[in-house]
Scaffold this motif. Structure first.
Motif, PDB file in Angstrom:
ATOM      1  N   ARG A  89      40.692  32.823  44.392  1.00  0.00           N
ATOM      2  CA  ARG A  89      40.307  34.212  44.691  1.00  0.00           C
ATOM      3  C   ARG A  89      40.903  35.195  43.702  1.00  0.00           C
ATOM      4  N   ARG A  90      41.926  34.751  43.002  1.00  0.00           N
ATOM      5  CA  ARG A  90      42.549  35.638  42.025  1.00  0.00           C
ATOM      6  C   ARG A  90      41.597  35.895  40.840  1.00  0.00           C
ATOM      7  N   ASN A  91      40.551  35.077  40.695  1.00  0.00           N
ATOM      8  CA  ASN A  91      39.534  35.334  39.663  1.00  0.00           C
ATOM      9  C   ASN A  91      38.969  36.737  39.802  1.00  0.00           C
ATOM     10  N   ASP A  92      38.917  37.208  41.044  1.00  0.00           N
ATOM     11  CA  ASP A  92      38.349  38.530  41.289  1.00  0.00           C
ATOM     12  C   ASP A  92      39.251  39.645  40.740  1.00  0.00           C
ATOM     13  N   LEU A  93      40.550  39.361  40.653  1.00  0.00           N
ATOM     14  CA  LEU A  93      41.494  40.397  40.222  1.00  0.00           C
ATOM     15  C   LEU A  93      41.759  40.345  38.728  1.00  0.00           C
ATOM     16  N   ASP A  94      42.097  39.150  38.247  1.00  0.00           N
ATOM     17  CA  ASP A  94      42.380  39.002  36.816  1.00  0.00           C
ATOM     18  C   ASP A  94      42.091  37.561  36.391  1.00  0.00           C
ATOM     19  N   ASN A  95      43.047  36.663  36.596  1.00  0.00           N
ATOM     20  CA  ASN A  95      42.847  35.266  36.204  1.00  0.00           C
ATOM     21  C   ASN A  95      43.344  34.351  37.312  1.00  0.00           C
ATOM     22  N   PRO A  96      42.752  33.147  37.403  1.00  0.00           N
ATOM     23  CA  PRO A  96      43.184  32.243  38.480  1.00  0.00           C
ATOM     24  C   PRO A  96      44.633  31.803  38.315  1.00  0.00           C
ATOM     25  N   ILE A  97      45.189  31.321  39.409  1.00  0.00           N
ATOM     26  CA  ILE A  97      46.547  30.771  39.351  1.00  0.00           C
ATOM     27  C   ILE A  97      46.505  29.486  38.518  1.00  0.00           C
TER      28      ILE A  97
END
Ligand code: FAD
Ligand code: SF4
Ligand code: SF4
Length: 605
Positions: free
Chosen positions: A203-211
């Motif tokens: 879900r971090r793809n939506d913010l910047d980059n995946p974990i």
């Protein structure tokens, strides 16, 4: 039953699940909403079960989730007991909104959603229960909870990513590794070569980059090796013996899960080293052999016997295998043969025309393979890129990767192509090769649609094929039930690349794990049914667990941590590992970016 009475999920909800629609769904309450498919389900009872599950799963780190869900459960219990108060529903709404807007992680933010939906769309049921002041009668709905997360769901082996990432964040590295080891013994291997399906679902793809989950997994595996600690195993020995054919990731994974369940496992491997493509094909600069050997060593310590140089069908015949007293056999023989590329001249026996798989295997065994200074590698997948990068390290002056595919279509990870280019591989996209040209018994050129390249060596790295010649007489192929991995032969299961075709290490791990569950059930019950986990995954996929357009909130700012690498000019000098392990500080920093996106689903059936 069978019709949807209420659905606040964004997706159509399934009304049955499991192979052949074996289970009816009466209600679904979870991160995306509430669905009711049976008039007999009482939502007060449903939310009693739901909030009890939330209480079990809440980690207790934040008040709105931990305490809020407790007070909400108390209120629902009160209503169910016929002691509801007039302001209870307002109180539930207030606490639900507080948890939704103020919890630290996704579990806390998402659990109130179905209850808030119910209070909006089905309020009359709660109002009636409060007004009547009588205990709500039980209904015949059975509840089952599932905890998932987008990354966990995206990983073919369903490794509990949020849990191992959290372990790193909290400096409990052994707990983190234990979470990975529930699903795989190959943590250090996957931490190096996995394509990171979980990251595409992050879900971090939506913010910047995946974990950077892959590198975090590698970090905990390497940490254990560095401090020379070893896992301890608790197993209850069983009498039954199981044979595994093939010591690639599928065979090793099935062996691991079976040995953990106490079975006596013997692996038969044709090659002189265990690991399948991990040792035969993947080069050491991506996967150092000591990492693989350590993890295979742990498997041996668990009691798995690995018989090398033992090809089933040649060194031990099919009937002789069964005569050893095995109660089940898992076939994980992969794709050990190179497939023909379909080029004119490839079978003319020219000096300098090499098979990619054999080339990698020889280099990985430390052998010298004479190649000319100008090399064309034909292919588009992992094997082609590895052959090209290996050829550079082996001293070739010019290496061309000739792929009939466009950059977008190229099967291998785009990043891998970029890495190869940085090292000096010259990639010819959309170049369809047709003919290996030879003169005086030697390769002199490669020709294709609209091009001719003057070269001395061509490496054909197109594809791989199965070799099923070991099967009993009359059996030329494998019919496999994809849910259970049973074959048409009693007690024989099959999985990994031999069944799926060219796939990936983590998919082979997942197949090995699935086979182990089926074999365990077969040996205990004499029959095999699709696993509960497989049924649940099918249901989850329909909801879905990861919805790319979904907003992940406003938390941003912390940059993804990448591992350091050997500079490109240094890399091509030898086979040293290119990528380094994250430092303790960077690993903990990266783990701190994780949003802990656990999601809870209650299934009523
Ligand atoms: C060059 C290359 C690079 C790759 N890179 C990556 C990567 O970076 N990431 C990724 O995820 N995937 C990668 N892959 C794919 C991955 O390696 C495979 O998908 C995976 O290894 C399949 O596992 P498996 O256990 O099914 O089969 P295999 O790994 O092929 O293992 C099968 C084993 O069975 C043995 N065997 C076969 N027949 C017999 C017999 N009759 N008796 C006894 N033993 C037998 C074979 O010798 C072999 O050891 C790569 C593949 C190649 C070829
Ligand atoms: S942020 Fe963490 S928990 Fe959420 S999807 Fe990404 S890895 Fe998984
Ligand atoms: S094995 Fe691969 S897909 Fe699964 S959690 Fe690890 S990096 Fe992600």
């Amino acid at each position: 039953m069978g019709e949807v009475i209420l659905n606040t999920w964004k997706a159509d909800v399934p009304i049955t699940y499991g192979a052949g629609g074996r289970k009816n769904v009466k209600a679904l309450a979870g991160w995306g909403g509430l669905a009711l498919m049976d008039q007999g389900v009482n939502v007060v009872n449903l939310f009693k079960a739901y909030l009890t599950a939330v209480q079990d799963e809440s980690c207790g780190r934040c008040v709105p989730c931990r305490l809020g869900s407790k007070v909400m459960l108390d209120i629902i219990n009160r209503i169910a007991a016929g002691e509801g108060r007039e302001d209870d529903l307002k109180q539930l709404e207030r606490l639900g909104r507080l948890a939704r807007d103020g919890s630290l992680c996704e579990l806390g933010r998402s659990f109130p959603i179905p209850l808030l939906d119910a209070l909006e769309k089905h309020r009359e049921v709660f109002v009636k229960a409060i007004k009547e002041g009588r205990p709500v009668p039980p209904d015949d709905c059975q509840y089952e909870k599932v905890v998932t997360a987008p990354c966990l769901h995206g990983c073919p082996a369903h490794i509990d990513v949020p849990r191992y990432v959290q372990g790193i964040k909290e400096d409990v590295f052994d707990a983190s590794l234990a979470a990975v080891r529930e699903k795989t013994i190959l943590a250090g291997v996957l931490g190096r070569v996995c394509a990171g399906y979980c990251e595409s679902n992050c879900r971090r793809n939506d913010l910047d980059n995946p974990i950077n989950n892959r590198c975090l997994k590698r970090f905990v595996a390497d940490y254990e090796a560095e401090i020379r600690r070893k896992p301890t195993w608790m197993t209850t020995p069983k009498e039954e013996k199981v044979a595994v054919v093939g010591a690639g990731p599928a065979g090793l994974s099935a062996s691991y899960q079976l040995a953990r369940r106490g079975y006596r496992v013997s692996v038969y491997e044709a090659r002189s080293q265990a690991g399948g493509m991990l040792s035969a094909a993947i080069p050491a600069y991506r996967l150092p052999r000591e990492v693989l050997e350590r993890e295979i060593g742990l498997l041996r310590e668990l009691g798995v016997e690995i018989n090398l140089n033992t090809k089933v069908g040649k060194d031990i015949l099919w009937d002789d295998l069964w005569a050893q007293g095995y109660k089940a056999v898992f076939l994980a023989t992969g794709l050990p043969r190179a497939a023909r590329g379909g080029l004119d001249g490839e079978e003319a026996g020219y000096q300098g025309c090499l098979d990619g798989l054999a080339y990698l295997e020889q280099i990985n065994q430390g052998k010298k393979v004479p190649v000319g200074p100008q090399i064309a590698v034909v292919g588009s997948g992992h094997m082609a890129i590895d052959c090209a990068r290996v050829a550079l390290r082996a001293g070739a002056a010019e290496v061309y990767l000739v792929s009939g595919k466009s950059p977008e279509e190229l099967a291998a990870d785009r990043m891998e192509v970029g890495v190869a280019e940085a090292e000096g591989v010259q990639v010819r996209f959309s170049a369809v090769p047709r003919k290996v040209v030879g003169r005086d018994g030697k390769v002199i050129a490669l020709e294709g649609d609209g091009f001719r390249m003057e070269i001395d060596t061509v490496i054909l790295a197109g594809g791989q094929e199965a070799d099923l010649s070991f099967l009993p007489p009359g059996q030329t192929n494998l019919q496999v039930n994809m849910s259970t991995l049973e074959t048409g032969l009693p007690g024989v299961f099959a999985g990994g690349d031999v069944v799926s075709g060219q796939a990936s290490v983590v998919e082979a791990v997942a197949a090995g794990n699935r086979a182990a569950l089926s074999i365990d059930q077969y040996l205990r019950e004499g029959r095999v049914t699709p696993t509960k986990e497989a049924d649940l995954q099918e249901l989850l996929a329909a909801l879905p667990v990861f919805d790319p357009p979904e907003k992940a909130g406003d938390v941003a700012g912390r940059k993804r941590q990448e591992p350091e690498e050997l500079p490109a000019v240094e890399r091509v000098k030898d086979f040293r590992e290119v990528e380094y392990t994250l430092s303790r500080r960077t690993a903990m920093k990266e783990a701190g970016r994780c949003l802990r996106c656990y999601r809870l689903l209650l299934i009523g059936s």
